[in-house]
Design a protein around this motif. Structure first.
Motif, PDB file in Angstrom:
ATOM      1  N   LYS A 122       0.826  -1.213   0.000  1.00  0.00           N
ATOM      2  CA  LYS A 122       0.000   0.000   0.000  1.00  0.00           C
ATOM      3  C   LYS A 122       0.858   1.260   0.000  1.00  0.00           C
ATOM      4  O   LYS A 122       0.395   2.343  -0.342  1.00  0.00           O
ATOM      5  N   TYR A 123       2.085   1.109   0.447  1.00  0.00           N
ATOM      6  CA  TYR A 123       2.934   2.288   0.666  1.00  0.00           C
ATOM      7  C   TYR A 123       4.175   2.331  -0.208  1.00  0.00           C
ATOM      8  O   TYR A 123       4.706   3.382  -0.509  1.00  0.00           O
ATOM      9  N   LEU A 124       4.647   1.136  -0.597  1.00  0.00           N
ATOM     10  CA  LEU A 124       5.909   1.062  -1.327  1.00  0.00           C
ATOM     11  C   LEU A 124       5.726   0.276  -2.623  1.00  0.00           C
ATOM     12  O   LEU A 124       5.128  -0.790  -2.609  1.00  0.00           O
ATOM     13  N   ASP A 125       6.217   0.836  -3.717  1.00  0.00           N
ATOM     14  CA  ASP A 125       6.319   0.050  -4.945  1.00  0.00           C
ATOM     15  C   ASP A 125       7.673  -0.630  -4.952  1.00  0.00           C
ATOM     16  O   ASP A 125       8.656  -0.087  -4.460  1.00  0.00           O
ATOM     17  N   VAL A 126       7.707  -1.817  -5.539  1.00  0.00           N
ATOM     18  CA  VAL A 126       8.957  -2.571  -5.562  1.00  0.00           C
ATOM     19  C   VAL A 126       9.428  -2.733  -6.994  1.00  0.00           C
ATOM     20  O   VAL A 126       8.643  -3.081  -7.870  1.00  0.00           O
ATOM     21  N   ASP A 127      10.698  -2.442  -7.223  1.00  0.00           N
ATOM     22  CA  ASP A 127      11.317  -2.679  -8.520  1.00  0.00           C
ATOM     23  C   ASP A 127      12.535  -3.571  -8.261  1.00  0.00           C
ATOM     24  O   ASP A 127      13.641  -3.081  -8.030  1.00  0.00           O
ATOM     25  N   VAL A 128      12.275  -4.891  -8.265  1.00  0.00           N
ATOM     26  CA  VAL A 128      13.315  -5.837  -7.858  1.00  0.00           C
ATOM     27  C   VAL A 128      14.520  -5.773  -8.802  1.00  0.00           C
ATOM     28  O   VAL A 128      15.672  -5.790  -8.371  1.00  0.00           O
ATOM     29  N   ASP A 129      14.251  -5.670 -10.114  1.00  0.00           N
ATOM     30  CA  ASP A 129      15.346  -5.674 -11.090  1.00  0.00           C
ATOM     31  C   ASP A 129      16.338  -4.548 -10.819  1.00  0.00           C
ATOM     32  O   ASP A 129      17.537  -4.707 -11.008  1.00  0.00           O
ATOM     33  N   ASN A 130      15.816  -3.416 -10.411  1.00  0.00           N
ATOM     34  CA  ASN A 130      16.717  -2.293 -10.139  1.00  0.00           C
ATOM     35  C   ASN A 130      16.988  -2.101  -8.648  1.00  0.00           C
ATOM     36  O   ASN A 130      17.493  -1.056  -8.232  1.00  0.00           O
ATOM     37  N   ASP A 131      16.616  -3.139  -7.859  1.00  0.00           N
ATOM     38  CA  ASP A 131      16.895  -3.119  -6.426  1.00  0.00           C
ATOM     39  C   ASP A 131      16.309  -1.892  -5.740  1.00  0.00           C
ATOM     40  O   ASP A 131      16.992  -1.187  -5.005  1.00  0.00           O
ATOM     41  N   LYS A 132      15.032  -1.610  -6.023  1.00  0.00           N
ATOM     42  CA  LYS A 132      14.457  -0.374  -5.484  1.00  0.00           C
ATOM     43  C   LYS A 132      13.131  -0.571  -4.768  1.00  0.00           C
ATOM     44  O   LYS A 132      12.266  -1.302  -5.222  1.00  0.00           O
ATOM     45  N   TYR A 133      12.999   0.123  -3.646  1.00  0.00           N
ATOM     46  CA  TYR A 133      11.704   0.429  -3.054  1.00  0.00           C
ATOM     47  C   TYR A 133      11.373   1.864  -3.436  1.00  0.00           C
ATOM     48  O   TYR A 133      12.224   2.735  -3.325  1.00  0.00           O
ATOM     49  N   ILE A 134      10.165   2.125  -3.883  1.00  0.00           N
ATOM     50  CA  ILE A 134       9.790   3.500  -4.211  1.00  0.00           C
ATOM     51  C   ILE A 134       8.558   3.867  -3.385  1.00  0.00           C
ATOM     52  O   ILE A 134       7.510   3.229  -3.486  1.00  0.00           O
ATOM     53  N   VAL A 135       8.711   4.874  -2.557  1.00  0.00           N
ATOM     54  CA  VAL A 135       7.598   5.322  -1.717  1.00  0.00           C
ATOM     55  C   VAL A 135       6.518   5.923  -2.606  1.00  0.00           C
ATOM     56  O   VAL A 135       6.807   6.701  -3.517  1.00  0.00           O
ATOM     57  N   LYS A 136       5.264   5.548  -2.378  1.00  0.00           N
ATOM     58  CA  LYS A 136       4.178   6.016  -3.239  1.00  0.00           C
ATOM     59  C   LYS A 136       4.003   7.526  -3.120  1.00  0.00           C
ATOM     60  O   LYS A 136       4.215   8.105  -2.050  1.00  0.00           O
ATOM     61  N   ASP A 137       3.561   8.121  -4.230  1.00  0.00           N
ATOM     62  CA  ASP A 137       3.460   9.584  -4.306  1.00  0.00           C
ATOM     63  C   ASP A 137       2.623  10.187  -3.186  1.00  0.00           C
ATOM     64  O   ASP A 137       2.980  11.209  -2.623  1.00  0.00           O
ATOM     65  N   TYR A 138       1.495   9.539  -2.872  1.00  0.00           N
ATOM     66  CA  TYR A 138       0.603  10.170  -1.899  1.00  0.00           C
ATOM     67  C   TYR A 138       1.257  10.295  -0.525  1.00  0.00           C
ATOM     68  O   TYR A 138       0.959  11.205   0.226  1.00  0.00           O
ATOM     69  N   LEU A 139       2.188   9.377  -0.221  1.00  0.00           N
ATOM     70  CA  LEU A 139       2.922   9.492   1.049  1.00  0.00           C
ATOM     71  C   LEU A 139       3.976  10.588   0.961  1.00  0.00           C
ATOM     72  O   LEU A 139       4.125  11.404   1.854  1.00  0.00           O
ATOM     73  N   ARG A 140       4.693  10.587  -0.167  1.00  0.00           N
ATOM     74  CA  ARG A 140       5.760  11.585  -0.336  1.00  0.00           C
ATOM     75  C   ARG A 140       5.186  12.996  -0.295  1.00  0.00           C
ATOM     76  O   ARG A 140       5.781  13.912   0.260  1.00  0.00           O
ATOM     77  N   ASP A 141       3.993  13.154  -0.856  1.00  0.00           N
ATOM     78  CA  ASP A 141       3.369  14.474  -0.892  1.00  0.00           C
ATOM     79  C   ASP A 141       2.992  14.987   0.489  1.00  0.00           C
ATOM     80  O   ASP A 141       2.724  16.170   0.676  1.00  0.00           O
ATOM     81  N   MET A 142       2.956  14.077   1.449  1.00  0.00           N
ATOM     82  CA  MET A 142       2.568  14.501   2.807  1.00  0.00           C
ATOM     83  C   MET A 142       3.730  15.074   3.603  1.00  0.00           C
ATOM     84  O   MET A 142       3.543  15.569   4.710  1.00  0.00           O
ATOM     85  N   VAL A 143       4.944  14.974   3.060  1.00  0.00           N
ATOM     86  CA  VAL A 143       6.119  15.385   3.832  1.00  0.00           C
ATOM     87  C   VAL A 143       6.662  16.724   3.325  1.00  0.00           C
ATOM     88  O   VAL A 143       6.892  16.892   2.133  1.00  0.00           O
ATOM     89  N   ILE A 144       6.821  17.660   4.239  1.00  0.00           N
ATOM     90  CA  ILE A 144       7.398  18.958   3.903  1.00  0.00           C
ATOM     91  C   ILE A 144       8.877  18.921   4.251  1.00  0.00           C
ATOM     92  O   ILE A 144       9.239  18.711   5.414  1.00  0.00           O
ATOM     93  N   THR A 145       9.744  19.087   3.251  1.00  0.00           N
ATOM     94  CA  THR A 145      11.182  18.959   3.487  1.00  0.00           C
ATOM     95  C   THR A 145      11.879  20.313   3.388  1.00  0.00           C
ATOM     96  O   THR A 145      11.468  21.181   2.612  1.00  0.00           O
TER      97      THR A 145
END
Lengths: 189, 280
Positions: B173-196
């Motif tokens: 629900k929160y992370l997309d997985v790209d095994v071939d490129n060894d990546k977890y990608i945090v979903k946009d809706y979560l990233r949009d909630m963080v002010i950096t």
């Protein structure tokens, strides 16, 4: 070489060292007067358990120190899981989460080397059984500063790679069985 | 090498002040930069005065950027048990991750908040001294291989020790997985909630107008000396609402005057409601 007034004992160990350390701490004098600083390789995801098990048999109080904690005589300090443990010049510990070295955090070299710079020739460095070369560089620093260097006799090791790696870098002052190490520590004035 | 002298040069010529970092660790890390780049001290000083890109890289090298998804998995239930009590009754609440590094802890916490049904009431702020780390936090892309074990370890903990009744988490629900490129990608809706924001705890004023209900600052202050630590505790105290909490690392312990102004419960330090003329 005259080296009275030791200030600390610093021990590193990996595979097979848990039972050795447990046994050593159960045999150390109850009034042992130096801090004993121990860095063992441990599983990252298993935080608890190790210190509790070591406490069961130890004659001395065993602590996983916090950052900036003062080093006190007669206490045993165990490097906490997932942190490097350093000895600082003001007689305190510092912790760090910087990247693993020799595939390990805590890394034995870091603890031994930092202690070597602080205690110089007034310390005893011990490397026990283990399956890699972590600790060798740290023992070389202790050697270079004039501290006492002891390796566990490879014949008594579950895995002898670690003490042998030390012996490849320096000529350790003593090669002893665990019982002999305890005997040596107990007779320190 | 006289590293204290160098830290003065750095302080005078750049926005960065490391002079109150712990001696041993800053010295060791500077020595590594020098040997990795085969520089003499004079050359290092030269480059520091003239090469901004080098300085940014140096800052990354001498600050520690270690972080993991659900670092210290066993501690999260205890931490959140305390935090739930603080935030559950609030209409909105503010959380600041001070020294967020690449953001893995930011998203770990946010995933727990989502599971608890509290995320839509949260305003999440994340800051770090390093621009590159802040950008990584915004991107939310992490190594799959390295973090997979962390998620499993956390799941195991949850089964034994649920957080607010949550016994397992469907991470897809929160992370997309790209095994071939060894990546977890945090979903946009979560990233949009963080002010950096890029922010140096040592120097800058706090870059936000609001106060906070929770401040996470785990394994950041261990690199500072004791007097700088006290200064930061004072600042955090000022930035917290009464009853708000500061969350420290597993083996950090607050010392000095401000210790008396917090109630300690494990790694969670709750600001007491006592009235103090000077610091309130």
């Amino acid at each position: 070489m005259l080296r009275a007034n030791y200030k600390a004992v610093v021990i590193g160990g990996s595979a097979g060292s848990f039972s050795v350390v447990s046994k050593m701490l159960s045999q150390l004098r109850k009034d042992f007067h130096l801090p004993v600083i121990i860095c063992l390789h441990r599983l990252k995801h298993v935080r608890s358990g190790l210190v509790e098990s070591i406490r069961l048999k130890s004659n001395l109080e065993v602590i996983e120190p916090n950052d900036k904690e003062k080093i006190v005589n007669g206490k045993v300090y165990l490097a906490p899981s997932n942190y490097h443990l350093f000895v600082e010049y003001d007689g305190t510990f510092s912790l760090s989460t910087e990247k693993p070295c020799n595939h390990s955090r805590p890394c034995i070299d870091h603890t031994l080397s930092s202690a070597a710079y602080v205690y110089r020739n007034k310390m005893i460095g011990i490397v026990l059984t283990g399956a890699n070369k972590d600790g060798a560089k740290g023992m070389k620093d202790i050697f270079d500063k004039g501290g006492v260097t002891i390796i566990q006799d490879p014949k008594t090791c579950e895995v002898d790679t670690m003490p042998k790696s030390v012996a490849r870098l320096i000529k350790p002052e003593k090669t002893l069985s665990p019982d002999q190490i305890v005997e040596y520590l107990n007779q320190l004035a | 090498m006289d590293f204290k002298h160098y830290l003065q040069v750095l302080k005078e010529h750049t926005p960065y002040d490391f002079s109150d970092y712990s001696d041993n660790s800053i010295k060791r890390r500077l020595q590594k930069v020098i040997s990795d780049n085969s520089l003499s001290l004079d050359e290092l000083i030269q480059k520091t005065q003239n090469d901004q890109v080098f300085v940014e890289r140096l800052v990354e090298e001498i600050t520690v950027n270690t972080t993991e998804l659900f670092r210290d998995p066993e501690l999260w239930p205890a931490i959140y048990e305390k935090l739930i009590n603080i935030i559950k009754t609030k209409k909105t609440f503010n959380i600041w991750h001070a020294g967020c590094s690449s953001g893995m802890e930011v998203y770990s916490s946010l995933i727990i908040l989502s599971e608890l049904g509290l995320a839509d009431r949260a305003r999440i702020y994340a800051t770090d001294i390093s621009k590159r780390m802040v950008n990584q936090c915004k991107k939310g892309v992490y190594r799959y291989d390295f973090n997979g074990g962390q998620l499993k370890a956390f799941e195991k903990v949850l089964k034994k020790n649920p957080i607010g009744g949550i016994k397992s988490i469907d991470f897809s629900k929160y992370l997309d997985v790209d095994v071939d490129n060894d990546k977890y990608i945090v979903k946009d809706y979560l990233r949009d909630m963080v002010i950096t924001r890029q922010h140096d705890l040592v120097q800058d004023d706090v870059p936000f107008y609001n106060k906070f209900d929770v401040i996470f600052c785990r394994n950041v202050l261990i690199y500072f000396n004791a007097s700088l630590q006290s200064k930061i505790y004072q600042m955090f105290h000022k930035q917290l609402y009464p009853g708000g909490a500061l969350v420290l690392g597993n083996h950090e312990s607050m010392t000095g005057f401000f210790k008396t102004k917090f109630k300690k419960n494990g790694a969670v330090y709750q600001k007491t409601n006592a009235f103090h003329f000077k610091y309130q």
